[in-house]
Design an enzyme around this catalytic site. Structure first.
Site, PDB file in Angstrom:
ATOM      1  N   GLU A  35       0.850  -1.201   0.000  1.00 35.75           N
ATOM      2  CA  GLU A  35       0.000   0.000   0.000  1.00 35.75           C
ATOM      3  C   GLU A  35       0.881   1.246   0.000  1.00 35.75           C
ATOM      4  O   GLU A  35       2.018   1.216   0.474  1.00 35.75           O
ATOM      5  CB  GLU A  35      -0.907  -0.056   1.245  1.00 35.75           C
ATOM      6  CG  GLU A  35      -1.801   1.135   1.495  1.00 35.75           C
ATOM      7  CD  GLU A  35      -2.853   1.380   0.438  1.00 35.75           C
ATOM      8  OE1 GLU A  35      -2.464   1.615  -0.722  1.00 35.75           O
ATOM      9  OE2 GLU A  35      -4.052   1.385   0.769  1.00 35.75           O
ATOM     10  N   ASP A  36       0.346   2.332  -0.546  1.00 36.00           N
ATOM     11  CA  ASP A  36       1.117   3.572  -0.524  1.00 36.00           C
ATOM     12  C   ASP A  36       1.112   4.206   0.860  1.00 36.00           C
ATOM     13  O   ASP A  36       2.149   4.582   1.394  1.00 36.00           O
ATOM     14  CB  ASP A  36       0.590   4.563  -1.592  1.00 36.00           C
ATOM     15  CG  ASP A  36      -0.912   4.806  -1.507  1.00 36.00           C
ATOM     16  OD1 ASP A  36      -1.593   4.216  -0.631  1.00 36.00           O
ATOM     17  OD2 ASP A  36      -1.432   5.582  -2.327  1.00 36.00           O
ATOM     18  N   ASP A  77      -3.697   5.616   6.340  1.00 36.40           N
ATOM     19  CA  ASP A  77      -4.078   6.898   6.950  1.00 36.40           C
ATOM     20  C   ASP A  77      -4.975   6.595   8.150  1.00 36.40           C
ATOM     21  O   ASP A  77      -4.479   6.332   9.244  1.00 36.40           O
ATOM     22  CB  ASP A  77      -4.759   7.735   5.859  1.00 36.40           C
ATOM     23  CG  ASP A  77      -5.140   9.133   6.288  1.00 36.40           C
ATOM     24  OD1 ASP A  77      -4.604   9.630   7.279  1.00 36.40           O
ATOM     25  OD2 ASP A  77      -5.984   9.752   5.611  1.00 36.40           O
ATOM     26  N   PHE A 115      -0.802  16.150   3.817  1.00 38.49           N
ATOM     27  CA  PHE A 115      -1.219  15.514   2.564  1.00 38.49           C
ATOM     28  C   PHE A 115      -0.022  15.439   1.641  1.00 38.49           C
ATOM     29  O   PHE A 115       0.569  16.460   1.300  1.00 38.49           O
ATOM     30  CB  PHE A 115      -2.372  16.273   1.903  1.00 38.49           C
ATOM     31  CG  PHE A 115      -2.995  15.473   0.796  1.00 38.49           C
ATOM     32  CD1 PHE A 115      -3.915  14.486   1.079  1.00 38.49           C
ATOM     33  CD2 PHE A 115      -2.623  15.686  -0.521  1.00 38.49           C
ATOM     34  CE1 PHE A 115      -4.470  13.720   0.058  1.00 38.49           C
ATOM     35  CE2 PHE A 115      -3.167  14.918  -1.544  1.00 38.49           C
ATOM     36  CZ  PHE A 115      -4.095  13.939  -1.246  1.00 38.49           C
ATOM     37  N   ARG A 122       1.660  11.597  -9.548  1.00 41.11           N
ATOM     38  CA  ARG A 122       2.068  10.215  -9.256  1.00 41.11           C
ATOM     39  C   ARG A 122       3.474   9.913  -9.758  1.00 41.11           C
ATOM     40  O   ARG A 122       4.158   9.050  -9.228  1.00 41.11           O
ATOM     41  CB  ARG A 122       1.106   9.215  -9.908  1.00 41.11           C
ATOM     42  CG  ARG A 122      -0.292   9.195  -9.320  1.00 41.11           C
ATOM     43  CD  ARG A 122      -1.032   7.943  -9.814  1.00 41.11           C
ATOM     44  NE  ARG A 122      -2.474   8.057  -9.673  1.00 41.11           N
ATOM     45  CZ  ARG A 122      -3.162   7.773  -8.564  1.00 41.11           C
ATOM     46  NH1 ARG A 122      -2.540   7.373  -7.489  1.00 41.11           N
ATOM     47  NH2 ARG A 122      -4.472   7.884  -8.546  1.00 41.11           N
TER      48      ARG A 122
HETATM   49  P1  5GP Z   1      -7.396   5.252   4.900  1.00 40.55           P
HETATM   50  O1  5GP Z   1      -8.539   4.324   4.663  1.00 40.55           O
HETATM   51  O2  5GP Z   1      -6.233   4.597   5.600  1.00 40.55           O
HETATM   52  O3  5GP Z   1      -7.846   6.488   5.626  1.00 40.55           O
HETATM   53  O4  5GP Z   1      -6.959   5.804   3.500  1.00 40.55           O
HETATM   54  C1  5GP Z   1      -5.953   5.271   2.761  1.00 40.55           C
HETATM   55  C2  5GP Z   1      -5.973   5.873   1.373  1.00 40.55           C
HETATM   56  O5  5GP Z   1      -6.244   7.280   1.390  1.00 40.55           O
HETATM   57  C3  5GP Z   1      -4.613   5.724   0.732  1.00 40.55           C
HETATM   58  O6  5GP Z   1      -4.481   4.500   0.050  1.00 40.55           O
HETATM   59  C4  5GP Z   1      -4.582   6.918  -0.208  1.00 40.55           C
HETATM   60  O7  5GP Z   1      -5.212   6.572  -1.422  1.00 40.55           O
HETATM   61  C5  5GP Z   1      -5.422   7.969   0.500  1.00 40.55           C
HETATM   62  N1  5GP Z   1      -4.569   8.908   1.229  1.00 40.55           N
HETATM   63  C6  5GP Z   1      -4.487   9.061   2.568  1.00 40.55           C
HETATM   64  N2  5GP Z   1      -3.604  10.019   2.906  1.00 40.55           N
HETATM   65  C7  5GP Z   1      -3.106  10.483   1.743  1.00 40.55           C
HETATM   66  C8  5GP Z   1      -2.131  11.494   1.427  1.00 40.55           C
HETATM   67  O8  5GP Z   1      -1.524  12.169   2.279  1.00 40.55           O
HETATM   68  N3  5GP Z   1      -1.892  11.691   0.099  1.00 40.55           N
HETATM   69  C9  5GP Z   1      -2.519  10.996  -0.884  1.00 40.55           C
HETATM   70  N4  5GP Z   1      -2.193  11.282  -2.137  1.00 40.55           N
HETATM   71  N5  5GP Z   1      -3.439  10.036  -0.616  1.00 40.55           N
HETATM   72  C10 5GP Z   1      -3.721   9.788   0.680  1.00 40.55           C
END
Ligand code: 5GP
Length: 174
Positions: A99-100, A103, A152, A165
């Protein structure tokens, strides 16, 4: 690459590449002799996954899942839909989800629960980034690149409105 003025680099290309090599070596040592499948979460993980896979000196296979969450642009709702599914069964396999960024953790929690129903031998998470201060559910990240503050970020696969990206570094959008 020409740097946009609104970007503040947090992790340079060199720093990312060095960390990815370490993660790849750790995974290679943990999964020797196992039936390893890397599952990349689209789209954000594709560059990290491409580098990580080449840093793992083991036979492995690669698959992808696409997820979409019904939230607004920057906040996950926790209601997640699989938009692209795995192309092969993972029953009996050792899965590392790539995963990238984790959050709130809601997306990964959903995905892990879904993958468990398919009876893999094991599932672990490898995430380039986490934002611990934002966690709403605990998701075990076995292989972590870096923890960041509540910012972010874009680049190295991460987008804002579809852009950024292809940056080779991770940057905060000011
Ligand atoms: P979660 O369900 O953990 O809140 O969200 C995860 C997803 O939210 C990540 O896979 C990504 O797509 C997006 N996301 C959360 N924080 C960031 C951020 O700082 N930058 C970007 N580009 N995407 C984020």
């Amino acid at each position: 690459m020409k740097l946009a003025e609104n970007l503040n680099v947090l992790f340079s290309e060199e720093v990312l590449q060095a960390r990815v090599r370490i993660l790849g070596a750790q995974i290679a040592s943990d999964y020797q002799g196992r039936d390893l499948v890397l599952v990349g979460v689209l789209k954000g993980s594709f560059i990290f996954l491409a580098d990580l896979a080449r840093a793992i000196d083991l036979p492995l296979s690669i698959d992808f899942v696409g997820l979409s969450s019904y939230g607004d642009a920057t906040e996950t709702s926790g209601v997640v839909q699989i938009t692209t599914d795995l192309t092969r069964p993972i029953v009996g396999k050792d899965v590392v989800v790539v995963e990238d960024i984790v959050d709130t953790g809601l997306t990964m929690k959903y995905l892990l629960e879904n993958l468990e129903t398919r009876h893999p031998r094991s599932v672990r998470v490898c995430s380039l980034l986490t934002k611990p201060s934002r966690a709403r559910v605990q998701v075990p990240v076995s292989y972590l690149g870096f923890s960041i503050e509540d910012k972010f970020v874009v680049g190295y696969g991460l987008d804002r409105a579809g852009l950024y990206r292809n940056l080779p570094f991770v940057a905060e959008v000011k």
